[in-house]
Write a protein that holds these residues in place. Structure first.
Motif, mmCIF file in Angstrom:
data_model
loop_
_atom_site.group_PDB
_atom_site.id
_atom_site.type_symbol
_atom_site.label_atom_id
_atom_site.label_comp_id
_atom_site.label_asym_id
_atom_site.label_seq_id
_atom_site.Cartn_x
_atom_site.Cartn_y
_atom_site.Cartn_z
ATOM 1 N N ASN A 21 -26.403 -28.516 42.680
ATOM 2 C CA ASN A 21 -26.211 -29.857 42.120
ATOM 3 C C ASN A 21 -27.420 -30.241 41.274
ATOM 4 N N LYS A 22 -27.546 -29.615 40.131
ATOM 5 C CA LYS A 22 -28.736 -29.766 39.295
ATOM 6 C C LYS A 22 -28.933 -31.180 38.747
ATOM 7 N N LYS A 23 -27.866 -31.925 38.575
ATOM 8 C CA LYS A 23 -27.969 -33.259 37.978
ATOM 9 C C LYS A 23 -28.229 -34.359 39.002
ATOM 10 N N GLU A 24 -28.042 -34.075 40.272
ATOM 11 C CA GLU A 24 -28.209 -35.103 41.299
ATOM 12 C C GLU A 24 -29.674 -35.320 41.635
#
Length: 65
Positions: A21-24
């Protein structure tokens, strides 16, 4: 009751989470009210201090159960 936070474990688990979950981003934490309905207890400030050091403008969400 006492509270303890293992910073190394937290960072390890967060890094595992970030792989998928790179954007979280972490914005804070949540808890429920006490059995008496109190929103904050003695441990809340300790946990909030931890999250304040990990994320900017951390949020403490209390859910009434």
């Amino acid at each position: 009751m006492s509270v303890g936070i293992n910073r190394d474990y937290f960072k390890l688990m967060y890094n595992f989470h970030r792989r998928i979950n790179k954007k979280e981003k972490i914005v804070g934490w949540y808890t429920t009210t006490t059995a008496e309905g109190a929103l904050i207890n003695d441990n809340s400030s300790l946990i909030q201090d931890f999250y304040s050091s990990e994320c900017e403008n951390s949020v403490h969400l209390v859910v009434g159960t």
